[in-house]
Design a protein around this motif. Structure first.
Motif, PDB file in Angstrom:
ATOM      1  N   ALA A 502      -6.395   6.771 -10.990  1.00 13.66           N
ATOM      2  CA  ALA A 502      -6.484   7.088  -9.560  1.00 13.66           C
ATOM      3  C   ALA A 502      -5.645   6.167  -8.697  1.00 13.66           C
ATOM      4  O   ALA A 502      -4.994   6.618  -7.753  1.00 13.66           O
ATOM      5  CB  ALA A 502      -7.943   7.052  -9.116  1.00 13.66           C
ATOM      6  N   HIS A 503      -5.650   4.864  -8.975  1.00 16.38           N
ATOM      7  CA  HIS A 503      -4.836   4.018  -8.092  1.00 16.38           C
ATOM      8  C   HIS A 503      -3.352   4.209  -8.375  1.00 16.38           C
ATOM      9  O   HIS A 503      -2.519   4.114  -7.473  1.00 16.38           O
ATOM     10  CB  HIS A 503      -5.261   2.545  -8.148  1.00 16.38           C
ATOM     11  CG  HIS A 503      -4.893   1.772  -9.380  1.00 16.38           C
ATOM     12  ND1 HIS A 503      -3.594   1.475  -9.725  1.00 16.38           N
ATOM     13  CD2 HIS A 503      -5.666   1.195 -10.333  1.00 16.38           C
ATOM     14  CE1 HIS A 503      -3.581   0.750 -10.827  1.00 16.38           C
ATOM     15  NE2 HIS A 503      -4.814   0.577 -11.228  1.00 16.38           N
ATOM     16  N   ILE A 504      -3.012   4.540  -9.624  1.00 15.68           N
ATOM     17  CA  ILE A 504      -1.614   4.823  -9.948  1.00 15.68           C
ATOM     18  C   ILE A 504      -1.118   6.044  -9.176  1.00 15.68           C
ATOM     19  O   ILE A 504       0.025   6.087  -8.719  1.00 15.68           O
ATOM     20  CB  ILE A 504      -1.460   5.020 -11.466  1.00 15.68           C
ATOM     21  CG1 ILE A 504      -1.518   3.657 -12.171  1.00 15.68           C
ATOM     22  CG2 ILE A 504      -0.169   5.749 -11.811  1.00 15.68           C
ATOM     23  CD1 ILE A 504      -1.618   3.747 -13.675  1.00 15.68           C
ATOM     24  N   ALA A 505      -1.982   7.034  -8.997  1.00 16.23           N
ATOM     25  CA  ALA A 505      -1.580   8.289  -8.338  1.00 16.23           C
ATOM     26  C   ALA A 505      -1.878   8.302  -6.847  1.00 16.23           C
ATOM     27  O   ALA A 505      -1.629   9.315  -6.189  1.00 16.23           O
ATOM     28  CB  ALA A 505      -2.293   9.457  -9.001  1.00 16.23           C
ATOM     29  N   ALA A 560      -9.054  -2.567  -4.372  1.00 20.31           N
ATOM     30  CA  ALA A 560      -8.132  -3.176  -3.416  1.00 20.31           C
ATOM     31  C   ALA A 560      -6.963  -2.261  -3.073  1.00 20.31           C
ATOM     32  O   ALA A 560      -6.601  -2.098  -1.901  1.00 20.31           O
ATOM     33  CB  ALA A 560      -7.600  -4.503  -3.980  1.00 20.31           C
ATOM     34  N   ILE A 561      -6.361  -1.647  -4.090  1.00 21.73           N
ATOM     35  CA  ILE A 561      -5.123  -0.883  -3.881  1.00 21.73           C
ATOM     36  C   ILE A 561      -5.352   0.353  -3.018  1.00 21.73           C
ATOM     37  O   ILE A 561      -4.552   0.652  -2.116  1.00 21.73           O
ATOM     38  CB  ILE A 561      -4.497  -0.503  -5.233  1.00 21.73           C
ATOM     39  CG1 ILE A 561      -3.944  -1.761  -5.922  1.00 21.73           C
ATOM     40  CG2 ILE A 561      -3.392   0.535  -5.059  1.00 21.73           C
ATOM     41  CD1 ILE A 561      -3.412  -1.512  -7.329  1.00 21.73           C
ATOM     42  N   ILE A 562      -6.428   1.085  -3.274  1.00 20.47           N
ATOM     43  CA  ILE A 562      -6.639   2.318  -2.503  1.00 20.47           C
ATOM     44  C   ILE A 562      -6.969   2.037  -1.038  1.00 20.47           C
ATOM     45  O   ILE A 562      -6.372   2.655  -0.141  1.00 20.47           O
ATOM     46  CB  ILE A 562      -7.668   3.223  -3.192  1.00 20.47           C
ATOM     47  CG1 ILE A 562      -7.033   3.831  -4.447  1.00 20.47           C
ATOM     48  CG2 ILE A 562      -8.167   4.320  -2.253  1.00 20.47           C
ATOM     49  CD1 ILE A 562      -7.912   4.750  -5.242  1.00 20.47           C
ATOM     50  N   TYR A 567      -4.802   2.213   4.422  1.00 29.44           N
ATOM     51  CA  TYR A 567      -4.425   1.477   5.636  1.00 29.44           C
ATOM     52  C   TYR A 567      -2.950   1.686   5.960  1.00 29.44           C
ATOM     53  O   TYR A 567      -2.582   1.938   7.126  1.00 29.44           O
ATOM     54  CB  TYR A 567      -4.723  -0.006   5.441  1.00 29.44           C
ATOM     55  CG  TYR A 567      -4.177  -0.899   6.534  1.00 29.44           C
ATOM     56  CD1 TYR A 567      -4.745  -0.898   7.805  1.00 29.44           C
ATOM     57  CD2 TYR A 567      -3.099  -1.748   6.285  1.00 29.44           C
ATOM     58  CE1 TYR A 567      -4.237  -1.710   8.812  1.00 29.44           C
ATOM     59  CE2 TYR A 567      -2.590  -2.561   7.289  1.00 29.44           C
ATOM     60  CZ  TYR A 567      -3.155  -2.547   8.550  1.00 29.44           C
ATOM     61  OH  TYR A 567      -2.656  -3.347   9.543  1.00 29.44           O
ATOM     62  N   LEU A 568      -2.094   1.606   4.954  1.00 34.50           N
ATOM     63  CA  LEU A 568      -0.664   1.793   5.192  1.00 34.50           C
ATOM     64  C   LEU A 568      -0.353   3.195   5.701  1.00 34.50           C
ATOM     65  O   LEU A 568       0.473   3.366   6.609  1.00 34.50           O
ATOM     66  CB  LEU A 568       0.126   1.533   3.908  1.00 34.50           C
ATOM     67  CG  LEU A 568       0.191   0.100   3.392  1.00 34.50           C
ATOM     68  CD1 LEU A 568       1.011   0.049   2.108  1.00 34.50           C
ATOM     69  CD2 LEU A 568       0.772  -0.846   4.432  1.00 34.50           C
ATOM     70  N   PHE A 569      -0.998   4.209   5.118  1.00 29.22           N
ATOM     71  CA  PHE A 569      -0.671   5.595   5.450  1.00 29.22           C
ATOM     72  C   PHE A 569      -1.346   6.072   6.731  1.00 29.22           C
ATOM     73  O   PHE A 569      -0.817   6.958   7.402  1.00 29.22           O
ATOM     74  CB  PHE A 569      -1.042   6.517   4.290  1.00 29.22           C
ATOM     75  CG  PHE A 569       0.025   6.610   3.235  1.00 29.22           C
ATOM     76  CD1 PHE A 569       0.855   7.716   3.146  1.00 29.22           C
ATOM     77  CD2 PHE A 569       0.220   5.571   2.335  1.00 29.22           C
ATOM     78  CE1 PHE A 569       1.843   7.794   2.182  1.00 29.22           C
ATOM     79  CE2 PHE A 569       1.209   5.635   1.361  1.00 29.22           C
ATOM     80  CZ  PHE A 569       2.031   6.746   1.284  1.00 29.22           C
TER      81      PHE A 569
END
Length: 884
Positions: A502-505, A560-562, A567-569
């Motif tokens: 999931a975090h990869i995608a 953390a990544i998601i 936040y970025l998007f």
């Protein structure tokens, strides 16, 4: 100078009316059933003039739509706020349950002129707390091993004129709700899967039009879902601690024209019975005996004297919250591509593409005829379904009574009937229909429905390469096939929420779809599952499986990544804030276990081609990523001490990785294999002074391998970005567009319409044909070829970073992404020896453009050469450049 050059383009244009559009509450359009005490309100400015921006806003909220539309709010009214923000949390009077609020937004444009008429929208609160439920949790009195699904019904009378009616229903398991003979809504597989003993979701419906004056009937069918898992697999869900017979709680709140309110609830007055669904499993299939149908069971005048009383049940948890997210639906109807008749009792249907969803069959036959619909992703050479790619993970002894990916339908003999399972979905392309008596079918007898969380598309890719276009479509199909209220790994074999996949995608998902509500729900699942010491399982939700295997930082960096990617998007820090303590506990736990900064906890580069990368290298890299995100989040959230602490820890981890694995003379990590080289480059671990050297070695390694991949899923996430972001975009494109083994394109030329689980299409196991874990290539198309990236200093595409790569091998390429401010377009095509580049920057945002002009080419606009700059700053508007 640049703006002056373009001003003439806009002087004489005809412009559309300026207005506020895309008004949403909690990222949903006019939602009902909102529980958030301070719901977020978002909007966009529709203004196609150059430099268009919002200079101020004013929000009005109240329960009177006319007053709100006239700018008067009784619940909240801001002053005129001089700001360009388009995201604000409600901060008015305390919101009341069961209340419809209207809100309007007034905007001022770039010239300080107020837009003539405010735009109005609404949101409606739900129960706003467990204390407001009036109904009881009810079920039948059968145990967890009982196979038939339970049907429930109740009649009630309404003697006054109905103004509005809302149904609120929570279930442990799955349900379908019926009123007066009609299914309510078009959702599938409600409610979404959670850790049932820690959090349950309820769904809200507007059922005003479904009720009638006088006698009414309400009905509920309960399915097992993940709550009462009766199949046997390797993930132990049959031993889940929450497991029980499905149950539900319902409040039907009716408001009459005299202002009075009546609530019909789930209580002892309901009745229950079995029906035609004699078995259902979210994992394997559904069995339906049409001879057991009870016509009219959900209408008022049905005779239910033979039905039984219900049993009260304890609530599965005390945390019952609104399901404020896009639902699962039958999103697309798929017509059968071809049918092969083997004989009078065997037919093979080919849907032409791999999907997640269900098949629907329409047929006629004698009473008692047994029809089996077996779903598979591929066929044997003899034309029969081949399920060998999932056999390893199944319990073979139970497959006779609980056949995998198979629905069983018994005909009633009462004419033509249509069957579609209610409480299951599958991953498939082919459907074998067999029967114990001859039946007559045509190609039109069977259709399929592509099911998934019904998220709105926000991105598109179009290029001169058919292979690239197909790869983008296949990636999207796999992403959606694995989005069912939470991201999954594969729809046919597991349906598990594997964290690494999931975090990869996640960037692929966020570029292509408006999926914030799904990710926010899934991060709540993470918070439910995290142990006090910070450890997370490798699959979420889980019954307890995965805390001891597969859950190192290379996988469970989702926490953390998601939130960081969201936040970025979206430019919204709420998810970062909600998960901050969870990220911190996770990072602190790793720091306690591995004080040197290097960790061996993890699975490593899963499913590699041949080269093996040290787990310590990849897991330590993801540990660094997590700590770096935590430090950034601390700064954003105003936690200065934490920012200093975790910035220092990130520096320590980075130094430890480089001290052990980097050769500073050559720029080579470990043995220099593709994953070893690309992961440090992708995640910012390589010292700035060595990036070019490290990237050059990676490019040489790819070229030495004849421009083929030698990576697993962690390397596949990193390698294209590592190359294109460090001056090696052409090598990245040759790798991405490769069509011989091993490559993404190898799948496509062999007929794939989704992404696979293994580079080797003949692998004896671990060969799902619909996996998303290799799906980074989709996001890379946006980032590298379209050059569209969020700016973390102005997130949510408030400022857009545009750095396209005009790679050889493509004649044209276009990427679009609709972010929080509107539609971004980045498009280029070859004209002679040059490039024409067109870009659209939506209103209220800006862009920083970087062109790859290190080969001596110059940049022109309107025939005039532009001064050489590191980047060109653009205001909102549409622009065209020539690079030649």
């Amino acid at each position: 100078m640049l703006c002056a050059i373009f001003q003439l383009l806009f002087l004489f244009g005809i412009h559309a009316p300026v207005k506020a559009v895309a008004l949403k509450c909690e990222y949903l359009s006019n939602p009902i059933g909102i529980d958030a005490p301070n719901p977020r309100l978002t909007w966009q400015l529709s203004d196609d003039k150059q430099g268009a921006k919002q200079t101020a806003y004013q929000i009005t909220v109240g329960t009177d739509s006319l007053a709100v539309s006239n700018g008067h709010g009784t619940d909240w009214q801001t002053d005129k706020v001089n700001s360009s923000t388009n995201l604000i949390a409600y901060a008015g009077k305390v919101l009341q349950p069961y209340t419809k609020y209207f809100w309007s937004i007034s905007l001022w444009d770039k010239d300080g002129k107020k837009i003539a008429a405010p735009t109005i929208a609404s949101f409606e609160t739900g129960l706003m707390g467990v204390k407001n439920w009036k109904g009881y949790w009810i079920s039948d009195d059968h145990d967890i091993n009982t196979k038939p699904a339970s049907y429930f019904r109740k009649t009630f009378e309404t003697g006054k004129k109905i103004v509005s009616a809302r149904a609120y229903i929570a279930a442990a398991g799955l349900y379908e709700l019926y009123i007066n003979g009609k299914k309510v809504g078009d959702h599938r597989l409600d409610p979404m899967y959670t850790r049932f003993d820690r959090r349950n979701l309820y769904v809200s419906y507007d059922v005003t039009a479904d009720l009638q004056t006088g006698k009414n009937a309400i009905g509920v069918i309960l399915g097992n879902g993940w709550y009462n898992f009766q199949s046997i697999g390797v993930w132990d869900f049959e031993r889940a601690p929450w497991r029980n017979r499905p149950a539900f709680c319902l409040d039907l709140r009716v408001t009459y024209n005299d202002g009075s309110v009546e609530t019909i609830t789930s209580d002892k007055s309901w009745k229950t019975s079995f029906g035609p669904i004699i078995y259902n499993s979210i994992y394997t299939g559904e069995q339906y005996d049409a001879r057991l149908e009870q016509p009219g069971w959900d209408i008022a005048n049905f005779d239910d004297t033979k039905w039984n009383g219900i049993a009260n049940r304890q609530a599965p948890s005390l945390n019952i919250v609104s399901q404020a997210m896009q639902p699962i639906r039958n999103v697309e109807k798929i017509i059968c591509k071809s049918m092969s008749k083997i004989n009078d009792t065997t037919y093979i249907f080919d849907m032409g593409r791999n999907i997640a969803g269900v098949s629907q069959i329409t047929l006629n036959g004698d009473s008692g005829t047994i029809v089996r619909l077996t779903h598979a992703e591929r066929l044997y050479k003899n034309g029969y379904p081949d399920q060998s790619n999932v056999d390893y993970f199944l319990s073979i002894p139970t497959r006779k009574s609980d056949p995998f990916s198979t629905d069983i339908y018994k005909l009633s003999g009462k004419g033509q009937k249509t069957f579609m399972p209610r409480f299951n979905y599958k991953g498939f392309q082919y459907v074998e229909v067999t029967s114990n008596k001859p039946i007559s079918l045509t190609k039109e007898s069977l259709v399929a429905y592509f099911m998934h969380s019904d998220v709105e598309p926000t991105g598109s890719i179009n290029s001169s390469s058919e292979l690239i276009n197909k790869l983008w479509a296949a990636s999207n199909a796999s992403y959606l096939s694995n989005l069912f209220g939470y991201p999954t790994d594969c729809p046919q074999r597991e349906k598990n929420g594997w964290t690494g996949d999931a975090h990869i995608a996640s960037e692929t998902g966020l570029y292509n779809f408006d999926g914030i509500t799904i990710y926010e729900k899934w991060m709540a699942d993470h918070r439910d599952e995290q142990q006090p010491n910070g450890v997370l399982p490798s699959i979420i939700p889980t019954d307890g499986w995965g805390y001891e295997w597969g859950n190192g930082p290379d996988w469970t960096s989702t926490i953390a990544i998601i939130p960081w990617n969201v936040y970025l998007f979206y430019g919204d820090p709420k998810l970062l804030s909600d998960c901050y303590g969870n990220i911190q506990r996770y990072v602190d736990h790793i720091n306690e276990l591995y004080p040197t900064g290097l960790t061996t906890w993890g699975l490593g580069d899963w499913a590699p081609v041949k080269s093996k990368t040290p787990v310590e290298l990849t897991s330590s890299a993801y540990y660094y990523v997590d700590v770096n995100i935590l430090a950034k989040a601390a700064k954003i959230l105003g936690k200065a001490d934490d920012y200093a602490k975790y910035s220092a820890l990130a520096t320590k981890i980075k130094a430890a990785i480089n001290a052990k694995y980097l050769n500073p003379k050559t720029g080579i990590y470990a043995e220099g294999h593709q994953t070893e080289q690309s992961v440090p480059l992708c995640w910012g671990i390589v010292p700035d002074s060595l990036k070019a050297k490290a990237a050059a070695h990676l490019a040489d390694s790819v070229a030495a391998n004849n421009f083929h991949l030698d990576v697993g899923i962690l390397g596949a996430k990193a390698i294209l970005n590592a190359l294109s972001e460090n001056g090696q975009a052409q090598t990245a494109y040759r790798l991405a567009s490769q069509d011989t083994y091993p490559s993404w394109g190898w799948w496509i030329v062999n007929g794939a319409t989704t992404l696979y689980e293994n580079w080797n299409i003949n692998a004896p196991r671990d060969l799902s044909l619909n996996h998303i874990m290799f799906g980074e290539i989709d996001a890379w198309l946006y980032k590298a070829l379209g050059g569209i990236k969020p700016d973390e200093t102005q997130p949510g595409f408030k400022n857009i970073l545009l750095s396209p790569n005009f790679v050889t091998g493509l004649d044209h390429f276009e990427a679009t992404h609709t972010g929080p401010y509107g539609k971004i377009i980045s498009s280029w095509k070859r004209v002679g020896k040059g490039i024409n580049y067109a870009v659209t920057v939506p209103a209220n945002s800006t862009a920083s453009v970087v062109f790859p002009t290190n080969d001596g080419k110059k940049v022109y606009a309107n025939g005039k050469e532009l001064p050489i700059q590191n980047n060109y700053q653009l205001q909102a508007g549409s622009y065209e450049f020539e690079i030649k």
